[in-house]
Scaffold this active site. Structure first.
Site, short mmCIF file in Angstrom:
data_model
loop_
_atom_site.label_atom_id
_atom_site.label_comp_id
_atom_site.label_asym_id
_atom_site.label_seq_id
_atom_site.Cartn_x
_atom_site.Cartn_y
_atom_site.Cartn_z
N GLY A 1 3.81 6.46 -0.30
CA GLY A 1 4.46 5.99 -1.52
C GLY A 1 4.71 4.51 -1.37
N SER B 1 0.84 -1.20 0.00
CA SER B 1 0.00 0.00 0.00
C SER B 1 0.87 1.24 0.00
CB SER B 1 -0.91 0.02 1.24
OG SER B 1 -1.54 1.28 1.35
N HIS B 2 0.30 2.36 -0.47
CA HIS B 2 1.00 3.64 -0.40
C HIS B 2 1.18 4.08 1.05
CE1 HIS B 2 0.41 3.98 -4.66
NE2 HIS B 2 1.02 5.14 -4.68
N SER B 3 0.34 3.57 1.92
CA SER B 3 0.36 4.00 3.31
C SER B 3 0.75 2.84 4.22
CB SER B 3 -1.03 4.53 3.69
OG SER B 3 -1.25 4.37 5.07
N ASP C 1 -2.60 -1.62 -3.57
CA ASP C 1 -3.72 -0.68 -3.63
C ASP C 1 -3.82 0.10 -4.94
OD1 ASP C 1 -1.68 1.08 -2.91
OD2 ASP C 1 -2.63 1.81 -1.09
#
Lengths: 209, 233
Positions: free
Chosen positions: B43, B9-11, B67
């Site tokens: 990112g 995930s980006h988070s 994601d």
């Protein structure tokens, strides 16, 4: 000079310098049609690559390119990370264990890099992406190599074609990437990814002088 | 031993939270989080994803869920970088729902392909039930269960494998989007884990009972899936 490990490291170093020098210009280009982080991301990515290369100096061109690929993918953050990372990785694989990169192998490496960018980003020529810099660069490099050009001539042909390709993205309407959300409004601005690609290929040519 | 999962995930918080959620439904499955960049920003980081893939190696295969946009690219790149890419599959599924379905399938012993399919079947079920209103269950819902159902039906399983992870994911995914209390042979039909405990093979008859505004729709939904063999042989 031959395209050896020394050339590879010089290329990467000049690329890092180019990203630093053009940081705000790339940010401005990206602000117009993207999310204005391209300059910062590329600068950070190449600084990370420089640090890695200094930590464990690679012994072959391919090893240097692979370390750069890892560093870019791990530290760039945006889509440019996986795109450039895959480009450098595939170029590294194409070069294999060669200590000196002959013109025909150089063309193979550039072509493999373009193939990686296309595989990852699914963009085609004319979509207003880095593919628009790499596609003419590979074509020009192949022509120069076929004509018996020296390595530095092949690199110069690639760099010139990439620069022209980046410039030619200005009137295009983006069909891939963040800029494609803008539709028609993306026309009139140069694509930042194509521009950074042109800078990296220019660095490759300068490193051979 | 089971298939292992990697969440990209980006988070960092999303990845960690997704792992926490899925682990609750699949306590024996190894699920690894690879969220955020190495320095904790939003990112994705190849290093983090590759570390997770490394840790996941040695199981019965690995399924990766990601994601958005560049997370998918990073996951693909990591798979390309990985020394042994055999047995690593990237699922094209919504992160949370897909992960839960994948975790449940892995918990039940599905192979990597089965786990990937379970995640992707959820996406298909969501697309199919997209038009249905998903209103929150009201307080009367629990009282309804004791009364006669608003709709019911009996359906015979015709697919060779009967009820397993993928059919359970399809049923549960679709039912969750409907405003109805649905049971299959007395088991809550919105629970994938529950449905798989039915261990119903080919030829078994499923008794579907539904209560609530979407009761008929729910029975039709399950009936349609069962009659079509869930699209399986």
């Amino acid at each position: 000079m031959g395209l050896d490990t020394k050339w590879t490291l010089k290329w990467l170093e000049l690329s890092a310098e180019a990203m630093k020098e053009n940081r705000s210009r790339l940010i401005d280009l990206d602000r117009a049609i993207g999310d204005s982080d391209h300059g910062e991301n590329m600068d950070r990515g190449f600084q990370a690559a420089m640090a890695k290369l200094a930590d464990a100096p690679p012994e072959t061109p391919a090893a240097a390119l692979k370390m750069t690929a890892m560093a870019l993918m791990s530290s760039v953050g945006g889509a440019a990370g996986p795109l450039y990372g895959t480009a450098f990785l595939r170029a590294s694989t194409a070069i294999g264990d060669a200590a000196d990169v002959e013109p025909s192998l150089l063309v193979d490496a550039l072509e493999a890099a373009l193939g990686g960018i296309v595989a990852r980003g699914k963009a085609e020529p004319g979509d207003k992406t880095m593919v628009d810099a790499w596609t003419p660069a590979v074509e020009a490099a192949r022509k120069a190599a076929d004509d018996g050009g020296l390595p530095e001539e092949v690199l110069r042909a690639a760099a010139d074609a990439a620069a022209a390709g980046a410039e030619a993205t200005e009137p295009l309407v983006a069909r891939k990437g963040r800029a494609s959300y803008l539709g028609e409004r993306s026309a009139g601005h140069r694509d930042p990814g194509a521009e950074s690609s042109a800078l990296i290929l220019r660095a490759a040519a300068e490193a051979a002088l | 031993m089971s298939v292992r999962l990697v969440v990209v995930s980006h988070s960092e918080k999303i990845a960690d939270g997704a792992v926490e959620l899925a682990a609750q439904m699949a306590p024996d499955v190894q699920i690894l989080a690879a969220g955020g960049t190495t320095d904790g920003r939003i990112g994705t980081s190849l290093e983090k994803v590759m570390e997770a893939l490394d840790k996941a190696a040695g199981g019965d295969g690995t399924v990766v869920l990601a994601d958005l946009g560049s997370a998918v690219m990073t996951a693909e790149s990591a798979i390309e970088f990985a020394e042994e890419t055999g047995g690593i599959l990237l699922a094209d599924a919504p992160l949370i729902e897909g992960l839960v379905a994948a975790a449940v399938a892995a918990q039940s012993g599905a192979d990597a392909k089965g786990v990937k399919d379970a995640a992707e079947a959820v996406a298909a079920a969501f697309a199919g039930a997209g038009g249905a209103a998903a209103e929150p269950a009201d307080h009367a819902a629990s009282a309804r269960q004791t009364a006669a159902p608003d709709a019911a039906g009996d359906f015979e399983l015709v697919n060779r494998a009967g009820m397993h992870a993928r059919p359970a994911a399809k049923i549960a995914g679709g039912i969750s989007a409907l405003d109805a209390e649905v049971t299959i042979n007395g088991i809550d039909a919105s629970s994938m884990t529950g449905l798989m405990t039915l261990a119903a093979g080919k030829g078994s008859v499923l008794r579907v009972e539904a209560t609530g505004p979407d009761a008929e729709k729910a029975v039709e939904y399950v009936g349609g899936l069962v009659r079509s063999g869930f699209g399986e042989p």
